[in-house]
Design a protein around this motif. Structure first.
Motif, mmCIF file in Angstrom:
data_model
loop_
_atom_site.group_PDB
_atom_site.id
_atom_site.type_symbol
_atom_site.label_atom_id
_atom_site.label_comp_id
_atom_site.label_asym_id
_atom_site.label_seq_id
_atom_site.Cartn_x
_atom_site.Cartn_y
_atom_site.Cartn_z
ATOM 1 N N TYR A 199 0.827 -1.215 0.000
ATOM 2 C CA TYR A 199 0.000 0.000 0.000
ATOM 3 C C TYR A 199 0.858 1.261 0.000
ATOM 4 N N SER A 200 0.436 2.215 -0.819
ATOM 5 C CA SER A 200 0.982 3.571 -0.787
ATOM 6 C C SER A 200 -0.153 4.542 -1.077
ATOM 7 N N PRO A 201 -0.306 5.608 -0.313
ATOM 8 C CA PRO A 201 -1.403 6.551 -0.528
ATOM 9 C C PRO A 201 -1.249 7.388 -1.792
ATOM 10 N N THR A 202 -0.123 7.270 -2.491
ATOM 11 C CA THR A 202 0.106 8.084 -3.691
ATOM 12 C C THR A 202 -0.068 7.288 -4.985
ATOM 13 N N TRP A 203 -0.488 6.037 -4.905
ATOM 14 C CA TRP A 203 -0.620 5.234 -6.112
ATOM 15 C C TRP A 203 -1.737 5.737 -7.017
ATOM 16 N N GLU A 204 -1.639 5.363 -8.277
ATOM 17 C CA GLU A 204 -2.622 5.757 -9.286
ATOM 18 C C GLU A 204 -4.034 5.338 -8.900
ATOM 19 N N ALA A 205 -4.167 4.171 -8.249
ATOM 20 C CA ALA A 205 -5.484 3.664 -7.892
ATOM 21 C C ALA A 205 -6.233 4.618 -6.967
ATOM 22 N N ILE A 206 -5.511 5.318 -6.099
ATOM 23 C CA ILE A 206 -6.168 6.252 -5.181
ATOM 24 C C ILE A 206 -6.825 7.372 -5.973
ATOM 25 N N GLY A 207 -6.083 7.926 -6.949
ATOM 26 C CA GLY A 207 -6.648 8.966 -7.793
ATOM 27 C C GLY A 207 -7.760 8.447 -8.676
ATOM 28 N N PHE A 208 -7.620 7.205 -9.161
ATOM 29 C CA PHE A 208 -8.640 6.594 -10.005
ATOM 30 C C PHE A 208 -9.972 6.483 -9.282
ATOM 31 N N ALA A 209 -9.902 6.242 -7.981
ATOM 32 C CA ALA A 209 -11.123 6.057 -7.191
ATOM 33 C C ALA A 209 -11.794 7.380 -6.832
ATOM 34 N N ARG A 210 -11.112 8.526 -7.098
ATOM 35 C CA ARG A 210 -11.711 9.814 -6.789
ATOM 36 C C ARG A 210 -13.039 9.940 -7.546
ATOM 37 N N GLY A 211 -14.084 10.336 -6.870
ATOM 38 C CA GLY A 211 -15.384 10.454 -7.494
ATOM 39 C C GLY A 211 -16.215 9.193 -7.371
ATOM 40 N N GLU A 212 -15.555 8.067 -7.028
ATOM 41 C CA GLU A 212 -16.290 6.828 -6.774
ATOM 42 C C GLU A 212 -16.716 6.801 -5.301
ATOM 43 N N ILE A 213 -17.676 5.979 -4.989
ATOM 44 C CA ILE A 213 -18.225 5.964 -3.636
ATOM 45 C C ILE A 213 -17.201 5.485 -2.608
ATOM 46 N N ASN A 214 -16.199 4.692 -3.054
ATOM 47 C CA ASN A 214 -15.233 4.156 -2.095
ATOM 48 C C ASN A 214 -13.922 4.925 -2.075
ATOM 49 N N ALA A 215 -13.899 6.136 -2.658
ATOM 50 C CA ALA A 215 -12.637 6.875 -2.737
ATOM 51 C C ALA A 215 -12.053 7.149 -1.356
ATOM 52 N N HIS A 216 -12.866 7.583 -0.422
ATOM 53 C CA HIS A 216 -12.362 7.918 0.915
ATOM 54 C C HIS A 216 -11.839 6.680 1.629
ATOM 55 N N GLU A 217 -12.369 5.495 1.284
ATOM 56 C CA GLU A 217 -11.923 4.277 1.936
ATOM 57 C C GLU A 217 -10.498 3.916 1.523
ATOM 58 N N LEU A 218 -10.156 4.102 0.257
ATOM 59 C CA LEU A 218 -8.802 3.789 -0.199
ATOM 60 C C LEU A 218 -7.790 4.782 0.361
ATOM 61 N N ASP A 219 -8.241 5.945 0.741
ATOM 62 C CA ASP A 219 -7.375 6.920 1.403
ATOM 63 C C ASP A 219 -7.168 6.594 2.879
ATOM 64 N N ASP A 220 -8.001 5.746 3.421
ATOM 65 C CA ASP A 220 -8.009 5.444 4.852
ATOM 66 C C ASP A 220 -7.116 4.229 5.108
ATOM 67 N N VAL A 221 -5.938 4.440 5.690
ATOM 68 C CA VAL A 221 -4.996 3.338 5.872
ATOM 69 C C VAL A 221 -5.534 2.295 6.849
ATOM 70 N N GLU A 222 -6.338 2.713 7.807
ATOM 71 C CA GLU A 222 -6.904 1.749 8.743
ATOM 72 C C GLU A 222 -7.897 0.832 8.037
ATOM 73 N N TYR A 223 -8.711 1.407 7.165
ATOM 74 C CA TYR A 223 -9.665 0.604 6.396
ATOM 75 C C TYR A 223 -8.924 -0.399 5.514
ATOM 76 N N VAL A 224 -7.904 0.058 4.793
ATOM 77 C CA VAL A 224 -7.153 -0.830 3.905
ATOM 78 C C VAL A 224 -6.438 -1.910 4.707
ATOM 79 N N SER A 225 -5.852 -1.527 5.839
ATOM 80 C CA SER A 225 -5.178 -2.481 6.713
ATOM 81 C C SER A 225 -6.137 -3.580 7.158
ATOM 82 N N ARG A 226 -7.330 -3.173 7.554
ATOM 83 C CA ARG A 226 -8.327 -4.141 8.012
ATOM 84 C C ARG A 226 -8.782 -5.049 6.866
ATOM 85 N N GLN A 227 -8.938 -4.477 5.682
ATOM 86 C CA GLN A 227 -9.347 -5.267 4.525
ATOM 87 C C GLN A 227 -8.312 -6.336 4.173
ATOM 88 N N PHE A 228 -7.021 -5.983 4.250
ATOM 89 C CA PHE A 228 -5.974 -6.973 3.988
ATOM 90 C C PHE A 228 -6.094 -8.135 4.971
#
Length: 311
Positions: free
Chosen positions: A68-97
């Motif tokens: 995980y890196s907060p600067t990856w292309e996927a984070i920007g790709f998700a902007r405007g999608e309903i889950n964009a804030h979740e990919l920015d949230d390291v705790e959420y991503v950590s829990r998902q892993f």
């Protein structure tokens, strides 16, 4: 790692309620003097090879390390999608892993990667899972490079190990950092280029407790390079896997572990599912030839699981 794709209009993850970790970690980074004291102090107990042991499964069983890196292309790709804030949230991503069954998490630091506070948040989120199932994932600090202070930061934060890129650092610098990691009691994952020389050098540095991961620009390159690993050595790769069937194909040529990065987050966004859904599908016993990757592994798990579902 993953290729850029056009945004999907009206993308949704579906109605659901997310259980959030109630509090965020606010941990200050260790100061330079503390880090230097770790480097100059007595050697810590040797690494136990926790990640390597977790990756050492029977043939046909795939394990996954979530990067995980907060600067990856996927984070920007998700902007405007309903889950964009979740990919920015390291705790959420950590829990998902963790919920997806990852055997370790590898947050990237430096060059715009995770901050000390974000790394601390990941560590705290994982430790909250003690006594639960699944339990905490080991954390590997990625992006340490040739700076020994980065390794000391990993040790101070409580990381299990670090990743070192042999191809980008060079053999001499990688060997020096591997020795420092051993002094700090950290496990080492060596990234190797898809050449016989690089894989052999990484295997020599990894020793009995480390892990060698082949860095490939494409899944096809990773498939071709599987033969470069010596007999008896665990095979791991970091490749831009864009489909569940590609993960199964890598498993079928002998890879026991996949390091999944930007392409995993892209896939989760495009398929409008949570990260854990992708991980569980990749870990299922689907067929790369006959399976339907678009099903994300549904209906393609082991026979004993299908039998229990039909009862």
């Amino acid at each position: 790692c993953g290729a850029s794709r056009p945004a999907l209009a009206g993308s949704r993850l579906g109605a659901r309620t997310l259980t959030r970790v109630p509090a965020r970690a606010t941990v200050m980074a260790a100061d330079a003097a503390t880090l230097q004291a770790l480097l100059d102090g007595p050697a810590r107990p040797p690494a136990k090879g926790k990640v390597r042991k977790a990756a050492d499964k029977p043939n046909g069983v795939l394990t996954i390390v979530g990067c995980y890196s907060p600067t990856w292309e996927a984070i920007g790709f998700a902007r405007g999608e309903i889950n964009a804030h979740e990919l920015d949230d390291v705790e959420y991503v950590s829990r998902q892993f963790r919920l997806g069954g990852a055997v370790a998490i590898a947050p990237t630091v430096g060059d715009g990667g995770c901050t000390a506070e974000q790394l601390a948040a990941i560590m705290v989120e994982q430790q909250r899972a003690k006594g639960e199932f699944p339990g905490p994932c080991p954390v590997l600090l990625d992006g340490a490079g040739a700076d020994p202070l980065r390794l000391a930061e990993a040790a101070a934060a409580g990381c299990t190990g670090v990743t070192l890129d042999l191809g980008r650092m060079g053999a001499e610098a990688a060997a020096k950092q591997a020795a420092t990691a051993a002094h700090l009691g950290l496990e080492v994952v060596l990234f190797a280029e898809p050449t016989a020389e690089s894989v052999a050098a990484a295997c020599a540095l990894a020793g009995e407790t480390g892990l060698v991961c082949l860095r490939a620009d494409s899944v096809a390159a990773a498939l071709d390079a599987a033969v470069l690993f010596p007999d008896g050595v665990l095979k791991a790769t970091l490749a831009p896997v864009a489909d569940v069937r590609e993960a199964w194909a890598l498993r079928d040529v002998g890879y026991s572990t996949l390091f999944l990065a930007n392409s995993l987050l892209l896939l989760a966004t495009i398929e409008r599912v949570e990260i854990q859904t992708i991980l569980k599908a990749m870990r299922s016993k689907g067929s790369a030839k006959f399976g339907k990757g678009s099903n994300l592994g549904r209906g393609e798990c082991a026979k004993e699981v299908l039998g229990s579902m039909s009862v």
